[in-house]
Design a protein around this motif. Structure first.
Motif, mmCIF file in Angstrom:
data_model
loop_
_atom_site.group_PDB
_atom_site.id
_atom_site.type_symbol
_atom_site.label_atom_id
_atom_site.label_comp_id
_atom_site.label_asym_id
_atom_site.label_seq_id
_atom_site.Cartn_x
_atom_site.Cartn_y
_atom_site.Cartn_z
ATOM 1 N N GLY A 67 -27.663 -69.771 -31.912
ATOM 2 C CA GLY A 67 -27.833 -70.547 -33.131
ATOM 3 C C GLY A 67 -28.489 -69.795 -34.269
ATOM 4 N N GLU A 68 -28.738 -68.498 -34.116
ATOM 5 C CA GLU A 68 -29.417 -67.725 -35.141
ATOM 6 C C GLU A 68 -28.464 -66.703 -35.753
ATOM 7 N N ARG A 69 -28.686 -66.415 -37.034
ATOM 8 C CA ARG A 69 -27.884 -65.414 -37.744
ATOM 9 C C ARG A 69 -28.609 -64.069 -37.638
ATOM 10 N N LEU A 70 -27.898 -63.066 -37.111
ATOM 11 C CA LEU A 70 -28.492 -61.766 -36.844
ATOM 12 C C LEU A 70 -27.911 -60.736 -37.801
ATOM 13 N N VAL A 71 -28.772 -59.962 -38.439
ATOM 14 C CA VAL A 71 -28.342 -59.013 -39.465
ATOM 15 C C VAL A 71 -28.716 -57.595 -39.024
ATOM 16 N N ILE A 72 -27.691 -56.755 -38.888
ATOM 17 C CA ILE A 72 -27.895 -55.381 -38.424
ATOM 18 C C ILE A 72 -27.376 -54.430 -39.491
ATOM 19 N N PRO A 73 -28.256 -53.839 -40.306
ATOM 20 C CA PRO A 73 -27.812 -52.932 -41.369
ATOM 21 C C PRO A 73 -27.410 -51.563 -40.817
ATOM 22 N N ALA A 74 -26.519 -50.898 -41.541
ATOM 23 C CA ALA A 74 -26.123 -49.534 -41.175
ATOM 24 C C ALA A 74 -27.119 -48.506 -41.678
ATOM 25 N N SER A 81 -32.475 -33.464 -51.617
ATOM 26 C CA SER A 81 -33.178 -32.904 -52.771
ATOM 27 C C SER A 81 -32.416 -33.309 -54.031
ATOM 28 N N ASN A 82 -33.145 -33.826 -54.997
ATOM 29 C CA ASN A 82 -32.568 -34.273 -56.269
ATOM 30 C C ASN A 82 -31.366 -35.184 -56.040
ATOM 31 N N ASP A 83 -30.164 -34.708 -56.398
ATOM 32 C CA ASP A 83 -28.982 -35.563 -56.265
ATOM 33 C C ASP A 83 -28.134 -35.184 -55.059
ATOM 34 N N CYS A 84 -28.713 -34.481 -54.100
ATOM 35 C CA CYS A 84 -27.997 -34.106 -52.874
ATOM 36 C C CYS A 84 -28.541 -34.932 -51.705
ATOM 37 N N ASP A 85 -27.629 -35.535 -50.956
ATOM 38 C CA ASP A 85 -28.014 -36.383 -49.825
ATOM 39 C C ASP A 85 -27.759 -35.674 -48.509
ATOM 40 N N TYR A 86 -28.489 -36.089 -47.478
ATOM 41 C CA TYR A 86 -28.151 -35.695 -46.119
ATOM 42 C C TYR A 86 -26.848 -36.382 -45.721
ATOM 43 N N ARG A 87 -26.176 -35.829 -44.735
ATOM 44 C CA ARG A 87 -25.031 -36.526 -44.177
ATOM 45 C C ARG A 87 -25.487 -37.890 -43.668
ATOM 46 N N PHE A 88 -24.643 -38.874 -43.856
ATOM 47 C CA PHE A 88 -25.005 -40.223 -43.423
ATOM 48 C C PHE A 88 -24.834 -40.356 -41.909
ATOM 49 N N ARG A 89 -25.791 -41.035 -41.313
ATOM 50 C CA ARG A 89 -25.722 -41.347 -39.892
ATOM 51 C C ARG A 89 -26.214 -42.765 -39.726
ATOM 52 N N ALA A 90 -25.345 -43.649 -39.245
ATOM 53 C CA ALA A 90 -25.683 -45.068 -39.152
ATOM 54 C C ALA A 90 -26.794 -45.318 -38.139
ATOM 55 N N HIS A 91 -27.553 -46.392 -38.366
ATOM 56 C CA HIS A 91 -28.525 -46.861 -37.384
ATOM 57 C C HIS A 91 -27.783 -47.111 -36.069
ATOM 58 N N SER A 92 -28.406 -46.760 -34.963
ATOM 59 C CA SER A 92 -27.716 -46.804 -33.674
ATOM 60 C C SER A 92 -27.300 -48.218 -33.274
ATOM 61 N N ALA A 93 -28.094 -49.223 -33.626
ATOM 62 C CA ALA A 93 -27.706 -50.599 -33.293
ATOM 63 C C ALA A 93 -26.433 -50.985 -34.033
ATOM 64 N N PHE A 94 -26.313 -50.569 -35.281
ATOM 65 C CA PHE A 94 -25.101 -50.851 -36.056
ATOM 66 C C PHE A 94 -23.902 -50.130 -35.445
ATOM 67 N N ALA A 95 -24.068 -48.854 -35.098
ATOM 68 C CA ALA A 95 -22.970 -48.096 -34.501
ATOM 69 C C ALA A 95 -22.524 -48.736 -33.183
ATOM 70 N N HIS A 96 -23.477 -49.166 -32.378
ATOM 71 C CA HIS A 96 -23.170 -49.759 -31.084
ATOM 72 C C HIS A 96 -22.424 -51.075 -31.218
ATOM 73 N N LEU A 97 -22.788 -51.867 -32.226
ATOM 74 C CA LEU A 97 -22.250 -53.217 -32.351
ATOM 75 C C LEU A 97 -21.033 -53.302 -33.273
ATOM 76 N N THR A 98 -20.622 -52.171 -33.852
ATOM 77 C CA THR A 98 -19.397 -52.131 -34.657
ATOM 78 C C THR A 98 -18.388 -51.138 -34.110
ATOM 79 N N GLY A 99 -18.863 -50.155 -33.326
ATOM 80 C CA GLY A 99 -17.978 -49.105 -32.844
ATOM 81 C C GLY A 99 -17.656 -48.073 -33.898
ATOM 82 N N LEU A 100 -18.360 -48.092 -35.028
ATOM 83 C CA LEU A 100 -18.103 -47.138 -36.105
ATOM 84 C C LEU A 100 -18.945 -45.887 -35.905
#
Length: 521
Positions: A67-74, A81-100
């Motif tokens: 009966g509860e709404r569960l929110v799992i962000p990626a 540095s400045n305008d350069c980002d690290y490669r993205f790596r999803a939170h493990s709970a999100f990866a596990h529950l989406t298969g992405l």
């Protein structure tokens, strides 16, 4: 004041990283760049290997939160540095529950929406409620933008010109089997039946998603802020515990990660001769493995340890800036992260010249004995996770005692009042393995260290002995030798435990033959 100087003073700092670029905003340009494009020739989407397993994962997780709404962000991009980002790596709970896996999908969020009974009211927490499936998954993400949009050509973070096309809603649904919706509709979903449905979110992953949850909570009169921390942490814990027992899809991914890792070790063996002549030979080794990890997987599961000689006695040696010397041992702790984000975690200690000396062999065989003792203990009925550690350590202590290194008896050093052996073996022998190299870290002790081994559990067995070169309590012949052997193991459905890394040589004879064969080409 010069108008350019005035403009700089009023321009926010966060916007100044774009000052190196010239933006063309004329209507003519916008119309021109958005026109004349043919139909995209994207390959058909490949369904995630986890797609058919997601309902069962939701069933196990949702049983705790009916009966509860569960929110799992990626999660989001992290600035390097400045305008350069690290490669993205999803939170493990999100990866596990989406298969992405891979580098999909920054800023996305999975909402596990509670199913309702025939009267339309949320399912309660009654044990009498026997409905199997309690939640359905909805994924919210940034879908592919049209080529007529400004984002297409001007947004260096998300724009297709810069980072390639994202999936459409239809493609996302084909990959995951989940209903897919645009990210900007997430607040409406969170607010649905506000006050009647409890909200939980995994915290400290995406500040925007967390803020949206908090806004709904405040408006609906639900518990908020720090008062809601315990509620949210229960979800984080449950999502971590959920991964303690892997399903068949996860086991397949782990086995693939181990197979690629073996090939990476063979790449490192091939470059050993070149490494011995390089001022940073350890990085020659590291680089060879990193290339394999990116060619066949998503990348490294963790920073590679390539520790030659005395560096092997620094447990997390990742500087890898030392020389690789003839006659030394090199301890290599490395694992490939597959595209699914499941990682291997393997350690082998190799003789740089391909042959162990008698003293090196003595230390190596002691550690190998401890590996075998840990595996044998794991195969005993009723074995608890911590029993594997105890069996491996007891074997190491037996060797330390026979060499006359312990200041007390073997029995005393293994007691709560002892522990002297930890001078030479200071770490745990096992940890769970999966989407994280140290997986299921939020599980409570009774679910982890004190828990009996169960089918589907995947973990490491990794004893070691570390004899620092300046340790004057050691005979001189042992100083500077560090050995660790680490394998990845799986509890099978019948309760037996097998090494997933069985094909990566580990006995002295097999290691020496392996190195000869690989270097011969």
């Amino acid at each position: 004041m010069d108008k350019n100087v005035k403009a700089q003073e009023t321009q926010p700092l966060k916007d100044r990283v774009n000052n190196r670029s010239r933006r063309i905003n004329s209507l003519a340009f916008r119309e021109f760049i958005g026109s004349g494009w043919g139909e995209r020739k994207d390959p058909p989407p490949t369904p995630s290997p986890a797609k058919e397993y997601l309902p069962q994962r939701y069933q196990k997780l949702g049983a705790h939160f009916r009966g509860e709404r569960l929110v799992i962000p990626a999660g989001n991009y992290k600035v390097r540095s400045n305008d350069c980002d690290y490669r993205f790596r999803a939170h493990s709970a999100f990866a596990h529950l989406t298969g992405l896996g891979g580098e999909l999908e920054p800023d996305a969020a999975l909402v596990l929406e509670p199913l309702t009974d025939k009267e339309g009211t949320p399912l309660d927490n009654s044990p009498a409620d026997t409905q199997s499936f309690t939640h359905r998954g909805i994924i919210f993400f940034r879908p592919q933008a049209p080529r007529s949009s400004e984002e297409f050509y001007s947004d260096s973070t998300y724009g297709e010109f810069w980072v390639g096309p994202r999936m459409t809603l239809t493609q996302m649904e084909a990959v995951t089997g989940l209903q897919a919706r645009p990210l900007d509709t997430l607040p409406d979903q969170l607010a649905k039946d506000a006050g009647l449905v409890q909200l939980r979110v995994i915290r400290n992953v995406d500040s925007c998603v967390q803020a949206a949850v908090e806004k709904v909570r405040q408006e609906a009169g639900l518990v908020t802020g720090e008062d809601a921390k315990a509620i949210d942490e229960k979800l984080e814990e449950a999502a971590s515990v959920l991964r303690l027992q892997k399903d068949d899809a996860e086991i397949k991914e782990l086995q693939q990660a181990v197979a690629i890792t073996k090939r990476g070790f063979e790449d490192m063996i091939r470059v050993l001769p070149r490494a011995t002549g390089h001022r940073r030979g350890e990085r020659v080794i590291e680089g060879a493995f990193g290339a394999r990890a990116r060619e066949e997987g998503n990348g490294l599961g963790y920073d590679t340890i390539a520790a030659s000689g005395n560096h092997a006695n620094t447990l997390h040696w990742i500087d890898n800036d030392g020389q690789v010397r003839e006659g030394d041992l090199i301890l290599i702790d490395a694992g490939v992260e597959a595209d699914s984000l499941y990682t291997a975690d393997i350690t082998r200690t190799l003789p740089v010249n391909g042959k162990f000396t008698p003293v090196q062999a003595k230390v190596y065989n002691a550690v190998l004995d401890a590996c075998e003792a840990g595996l044998a203990q794991a195969n005993k009925p009723g074995c608890r996770f911590k029993d594997v550690h105890d069996a491996a350590v007891a074997t190491l202590v037996k060797h330390l005692d026979s060499w006359g290194l312990l200041p007390v008896s073997a029995e005393q050093t293994l007691s709560e009042d002892g522990g002297e052996y930890r001078r030479w073996m200071p770490h745990g022998v096992s940890h769970h393995l999966g989407l994280d190299v140290h997986d299921c870290a939020q599980a409570a002790r009774d679910m982890y260290m004190d828990a009996p081994l169960e089918p589907g559990m995947c973990f490491t067995i990794e004893p070691g002995l570390y004899f620092h070169q300046d340790d004057e309590l050691l005979p001189e012949e042992l100083r500077g030798i560090g050995v660790r052997i680490e394998d990845d193991v799986l509890v099978e459905k019948d309760g037996s435990v097998r090494r997933l890394s069985e094909d990566i040589p580990r006995t002295i004879e097999d290691v020496e033959a392996w190195m000869t064969r690989v270097q011969a080409g």
